[in-house]
Design an enzyme around this catalytic site. Structure first.
Site, PDB file in Angstrom:
ATOM      1  N   ASP A  10       6.264  -1.166   2.773  1.00 40.52           N
ATOM      2  CA  ASP A  10       5.547  -0.321   3.722  1.00 40.52           C
ATOM      3  C   ASP A  10       4.991   0.833   2.895  1.00 40.52           C
ATOM      4  O   ASP A  10       5.709   1.784   2.594  1.00 40.52           O
ATOM      5  CB  ASP A  10       6.497   0.186   4.811  1.00 40.52           C
ATOM      6  CG  ASP A  10       5.810   1.113   5.794  1.00 40.52           C
ATOM      7  OD1 ASP A  10       4.567   1.063   5.913  1.00 40.52           O
ATOM      8  OD2 ASP A  10       6.523   1.904   6.442  1.00 40.52           O
ATOM      9  N   GLU A  70       2.410  -4.037   4.373  1.00 41.64           N
ATOM     10  CA  GLU A  70       1.842  -3.627   5.649  1.00 41.64           C
ATOM     11  C   GLU A  70       0.430  -3.146   5.364  1.00 41.64           C
ATOM     12  O   GLU A  70       0.210  -2.301   4.504  1.00 41.64           O
ATOM     13  CB  GLU A  70       2.667  -2.506   6.280  1.00 41.64           C
ATOM     14  CG  GLU A  70       2.106  -2.089   7.624  1.00 41.64           C
ATOM     15  CD  GLU A  70       2.973  -1.079   8.344  1.00 41.64           C
ATOM     16  OE1 GLU A  70       2.430  -0.026   8.728  1.00 41.64           O
ATOM     17  OE2 GLU A  70       4.171  -1.347   8.530  1.00 41.64           O
ATOM     18  N   ASP A 143      11.635   4.294   7.042  1.00 38.13           N
ATOM     19  CA  ASP A 143      10.611   3.674   6.188  1.00 38.13           C
ATOM     20  C   ASP A 143      11.192   2.486   5.429  1.00 38.13           C
ATOM     21  O   ASP A 143      10.510   1.502   5.189  1.00 38.13           O
ATOM     22  CB  ASP A 143      10.033   4.703   5.210  1.00 38.13           C
ATOM     23  CG  ASP A 143       9.209   5.757   5.937  1.00 38.13           C
ATOM     24  OD1 ASP A 143       8.110   5.417   6.399  1.00 38.13           O
ATOM     25  OD2 ASP A 143       9.681   6.902   6.059  1.00 38.13           O
TER      26      ASP A 143
END
Length: 184
Positions: A10, A70, A143
């Site tokens: 991410d 992502e 995260d």
């Protein structure tokens, strides 16, 4: 025995979350969950270098077969999108330097893959991952679970009915899966 390691990232210039899973005979096993905290650095280019270096370090240490990221979402703040795109780009560049295949997933697709709801919260995604991998405790900063969610999403998408089968077209799929046809 079929075995594959998937690195999920991410990307972000404040925090980059990442997770690694190992797939052995279509069974997911948890390897790693962590984050790269970049808040203390002011120089944007230094942050990009650190993202590149950490991604490269993960690739060299764990030898993932695939890298899933992502994809940046489209927001109103152009500067934020640009920074996020750069973070994703340097993570991709690290993968490309080691010839690791790269895959991208939208935030909605990741959430949908993990929770069944494309609008799920970070907390819902983390809780579902906790259930999947039997974590004792969810990390404080989500995260890292977002990075793990990218890896799991990639695994689920590789093993979807369409992608995992030798279907040449829709007619072949429907012939082999009559139960998927609506009778209405």
């Amino acid at each position: 025995m079929s075995e594959k390691i998937i690195l999920g990232i991410d990307p972000g210039t404040t925090v980059m979350g990442y997770g690694l899973i190992k797939v052995v005979n279509n069974e997911m096993k948890f390897l790693l969950l962590n984050e790269l905290d970049l808040k203390k650095y002011k120089d944007h280019y230094l942050k990009l270098k650190l993202i590149f270096n950490r991604t490269l370090e993960l690739i060299e240490n764990y030898h993932p077969d695939e890298l899933a990221l992502e994809a940046p979402f489209f927001g109103k703040n152009v500067q934020s999108m640009l920074k996020l795109g750069r973070a994703q780009g340097v993570a991709m560049a690290a993968g490309l330097t080691r010839e690791t295949p790269i895959f991208e997933y939208s935030p909605k697709k990741i959430k949908m893959s993990i929770t069944g709801n494309g609008n799920a919260s970070k907390e819902q995604v983390a809780k579902m991952l906790q259930n999947i991998f039997n974590f004792k405790k969810i990390p404080k900063n989500l995260d890292s679970t977002d990075g793990l969610a990218v890896a799991v999403c990639h695994y689920y998408n590789l093993n979807s009915v369409i992608n995992n089968s030798n279907y040449k077209d829709w007619n072949t799929f429907l012939k082999k899966n009559p139960d998927k046809i609506s009778k209405n």
